[in-house]
Design a protein around this motif. Structure first.
Motif, PDB file in Angstrom:
ATOM      1  N   GLY A  14      -1.124  -5.296  16.810  1.00 27.72           N
ATOM      2  CA  GLY A  14      -1.094  -3.904  17.245  1.00 27.72           C
ATOM      3  C   GLY A  14      -1.209  -3.771  18.750  1.00 27.72           C
ATOM      4  N   GLN A  15      -2.056  -4.613  19.349  1.00 30.05           N
ATOM      5  CA  GLN A  15      -2.236  -4.558  20.793  1.00 30.05           C
ATOM      6  C   GLN A  15      -1.002  -5.075  21.535  1.00 30.05           C
ATOM      7  OE1 GLN A  15      -6.239  -6.026  22.109  1.00 30.05           O
ATOM      8  NE2 GLN A  15      -6.675  -6.127  19.919  1.00 30.05           N
ATOM      9  N   GLU A  16      -0.419  -6.142  21.028  1.00 31.59           N
ATOM     10  CA  GLU A  16       0.718  -6.761  21.711  1.00 31.59           C
ATOM     11  C   GLU A  16       2.019  -5.986  21.503  1.00 31.59           C
ATOM     12  OE1 GLU A  16       0.795 -10.716  20.194  1.00 31.59           O
ATOM     13  OE2 GLU A  16      -1.201 -11.215  20.980  1.00 31.59           O
ATOM     14  N   ASN A  17       2.225  -5.450  20.300  1.00 31.82           N
ATOM     15  CA  ASN A  17       3.505  -4.841  19.972  1.00 31.82           C
ATOM     16  C   ASN A  17       3.539  -3.327  20.135  1.00 31.82           C
ATOM     17  OD1 ASN A  17       5.389  -7.059  18.606  1.00 31.82           O
ATOM     18  ND2 ASN A  17       3.275  -7.470  18.020  1.00 31.82           N
ATOM     19  N   PHE A  18       2.375  -2.661  20.076  1.00 35.86           N
ATOM     20  CA  PHE A  18       2.342  -1.206  20.180  1.00 35.86           C
ATOM     21  C   PHE A  18       1.543  -0.714  21.384  1.00 35.86           C
ATOM     22  CE2 PHE A  18       3.108  -1.956  15.639  1.00 35.86           C
ATOM     23  CZ  PHE A  18       4.244  -1.189  15.451  1.00 35.86           C
ATOM     24  N   GLY A  19       0.991  -1.634  22.152  1.00 34.30           N
ATOM     25  CA  GLY A  19       0.211  -1.244  23.321  1.00 34.30           C
ATOM     26  C   GLY A  19      -1.079  -0.531  22.973  1.00 34.30           C
ATOM     27  N   SER A  75      -8.042  11.925  24.307  1.00 30.52           N
ATOM     28  CA  SER A  75      -7.898  10.521  24.700  1.00 30.52           C
ATOM     29  C   SER A  75      -7.248   9.703  23.591  1.00 30.52           C
ATOM     30  CB  SER A  75      -9.255   9.921  25.077  1.00 30.52           C
ATOM     31  OG  SER A  75     -10.171  10.054  24.015  1.00 30.52           O
ATOM     32  N   PHE A  76      -7.486  10.091  22.339  1.00 34.54           N
ATOM     33  CA  PHE A  76      -6.852   9.388  21.228  1.00 34.54           C
ATOM     34  C   PHE A  76      -5.340   9.536  21.310  1.00 34.54           C
ATOM     35  CE2 PHE A  76      -4.981   9.440  16.971  1.00 34.54           C
ATOM     36  CZ  PHE A  76      -5.357   8.196  16.510  1.00 34.54           C
ATOM     37  N   PHE A  77      -4.867  10.731  21.643  1.00 38.32           N
ATOM     38  CA  PHE A  77      -3.427  10.939  21.785  1.00 38.32           C
ATOM     39  C   PHE A  77      -2.851  10.057  22.885  1.00 38.32           C
ATOM     40  CE2 PHE A  77      -0.036  12.944  24.267  1.00 38.32           C
ATOM     41  CZ  PHE A  77       0.957  13.026  23.312  1.00 38.32           C
ATOM     42  N   TRP A  78      -3.460  10.085  24.059  1.00 38.22           N
ATOM     43  CA  TRP A  78      -2.907   9.389  25.214  1.00 38.22           C
ATOM     44  C   TRP A  78      -2.992   7.869  25.099  1.00 38.22           C
ATOM     45  CZ3 TRP A  78       0.045  11.867  28.580  1.00 38.22           C
ATOM     46  CH2 TRP A  78      -0.107  13.262  28.701  1.00 38.22           C
ATOM     47  N   ASN A  79      -4.047   7.369  24.484  1.00 39.27           N
ATOM     48  CA  ASN A  79      -4.286   5.930  24.488  1.00 39.27           C
ATOM     49  C   ASN A  79      -3.928   5.219  23.183  1.00 39.27           C
ATOM     50  OD1 ASN A  79      -5.438   5.743  27.182  1.00 39.27           O
ATOM     51  ND2 ASN A  79      -7.183   6.867  26.347  1.00 39.27           N
ATOM     52  N   LYS A  94       6.619   3.585  20.848  1.00 45.28           N
ATOM     53  CA  LYS A  94       7.180   2.260  20.547  1.00 45.28           C
ATOM     54  C   LYS A  94       8.004   2.300  19.260  1.00 45.28           C
ATOM     55  CE  LYS A  94       7.688  -2.242  20.679  1.00 45.28           C
ATOM     56  NZ  LYS A  94       8.561  -2.900  21.662  1.00 45.28           N
ATOM     57  N   ILE A  95       7.500   2.993  18.238  1.00 49.38           N
ATOM     58  CA  ILE A  95       8.232   3.102  16.972  1.00 49.38           C
ATOM     59  C   ILE A  95       9.578   3.783  17.195  1.00 49.38           C
ATOM     60  CG2 ILE A  95       8.239   4.209  14.690  1.00 49.38           C
ATOM     61  CD1 ILE A  95       5.168   3.825  14.668  1.00 49.38           C
TER      62      ILE A  95
END
Length: 387
Positions: free
Chosen positions: A258-263, A364-368, A376-377
């Motif tokens: 999730g961190q690598e592929n979706f930032g 912050s949940f929206f932005w991060n 990405k999707i």
């Protein structure tokens, strides 16, 4: 250069930045992508339950035709509020089999943002919105399922989230969804509450308090923050700060994928509604998980009700046969403004739009989390269409 001249120059540059960002956004080429957005919980024309998706579509210059952008008040299927407590229903329930087939041909993606629906106590001004009441419209329908089935067969992009298959969706419809996408809802939903003191927090759902008291000697002893779980049989479990929880705030932790592929961030707070699901991990991939930070007492309380402390937040199936995502939270509902979507590069200034020191702050949940993941999707969908 004189001091006043320097200040004037700095001011001109600062004022010019938003204009430049808007001009760059304006000049960004449009990409046509037909999105069938289903939202049955629209109390106002602000479209709070699908605002985050529309924001991203607009920011990315993804349009419903070659020229026309998505409009938050118009471009979805579901409940449409009108003036004077009137409304119009424009969901898929009115579609024939041929019309659903045509929609599945025309649409590039489908996103179920919410099927919880609209209830009399929310819609009619005189009612108490902390109580339950009769439903006006809501629940996933057989037509909704048929569209999902068609979209899956055509390998179209499918995104769903809480509350797509929870109450008031009929159990038979829910089972069809679960069978289609190799996952199961446990019947439990939950939410963080900053204050569980019923004397101080008037926004606590009355039905939540009443159902807990029914099974606990008419007692509601809670005074701090915590997490409430409720199941489809109206059973309530409360985890309170310090008593049951080391940290009262639920967090989402992302896998390395999730961190690598979706930032996605490694860990982020989440202060809104979620559900507890059990995916078939032979079919689906887990991208992120909810974590409830329980102590020994809290762990025992969860175990008593067969509730896990860690459970999926994002799952996906991305293979040759079909493409599917399920978000186990009310991810598309965030307190953001559509106005910020018209500025290219606005993400560099995202810190201006939230305050992480506020426990209930959700922007912050929206932005991060939500924005980088859904962006990405959609970027992948553009590539897929191109091929």
């Amino acid at each position: 250069m004189p001091r006043k001249t320097k200040l004037r120059t700095v001011l001109v540059v600062i004022l010019a930045i938003p204009l430049i960002m808007w001009l760059v956004w304006l000049c960004t080429p449009k990409t046509k992508m037909v999105a069938a957005i289903i939202d049955k919980t629209v109390l106002t024309t602000q479209g709070q339950e699908h605002i985050s998706l529309t924001w991203i579509l607009n920011h990315q210059k993804i349009t419903k035709t070659s020229t026309k952008p998505y409009k938050i008040a118009n471009d979805y299927y579901g409940f449409f509020p009108l003036d004077n407590e009137k409304f119009r229903l424009k969901g898929l329930e009115r579609f024939s089999a041929d019309q659903l087939q045509q929609l599945s041909e025309d649409a590039d993606m489908v996103y179920f943002t919410d099927t919880y629906g609209i209830y009399k106590n929310e819609w009619y001004a005189q009612a108490n919105n902390t109580e339950r009441s009769g439903m006006i419209y809501g629940g996933m329908s057989s037509q909704d399922i048929e569209l999902l089935k068609l979209m899956k067969a055509k390998r179209k992009l499918i995104i769903t989230e809480f509350n797509s298959i929870g109450s008031p969706t009929h159990v038979d419809t829910r089972h069809r969804f679960e069978s289609l996408f190799a996952m199961r809802w446990t019947g439990w939903t939950g939410r963080f509450f900053e204050n569980l003191d019923s004397a101080k927090n008037k926004e606590l759902p009355r039905w939540l308090i009443r159902n807990y008291k029914r099974d606990n000697n008419n007692q509601w002893p809670f005074k701090k923050s915590g997490v409430a779980f409720v199941n489809d049989h109206d059973q309530v479990v409360i985890l309170e700060d310090s008593t049951d929880l080391k940290d009262p705030m639920p967090h989402i932790t992302s896998t390395a994928y999730g961190q690598e592929n979706f930032g996605l961030p490694a860990r982020i707070k989440y202060a809104f509604w979620f559900d507890v699901i059990q995916p078939d991990l032979k079919t689906n991939t887990q991208v992120a998980s909810f974590n409830i930070d329980v102590n020994a007492r809290g762990r025992k309380l969860l175990a008593k009700h067969n509730l896990p402390a860690v459970f999926p937040a994002v799952i996906m199936h991305k293979d040759r046969d079909y493409r599917f995502y399920y978000f186990s939270g009310d991810f598309c509902d965030n307190p953001i403004s559509m106005g910020t979507s018209y500025f290219k590069g606005i993400t560099f200034f995202k810190w201006l739009f939230y305050n992480t020191a506020d426990p209930m702050e959700r922007s912050s949940f929206f932005w991060n989390f939500y924005k980088p993941m859904v962006t990405k999707i959609l970027d992948e969908e553009k590539e897929f269409k191109g091929k």
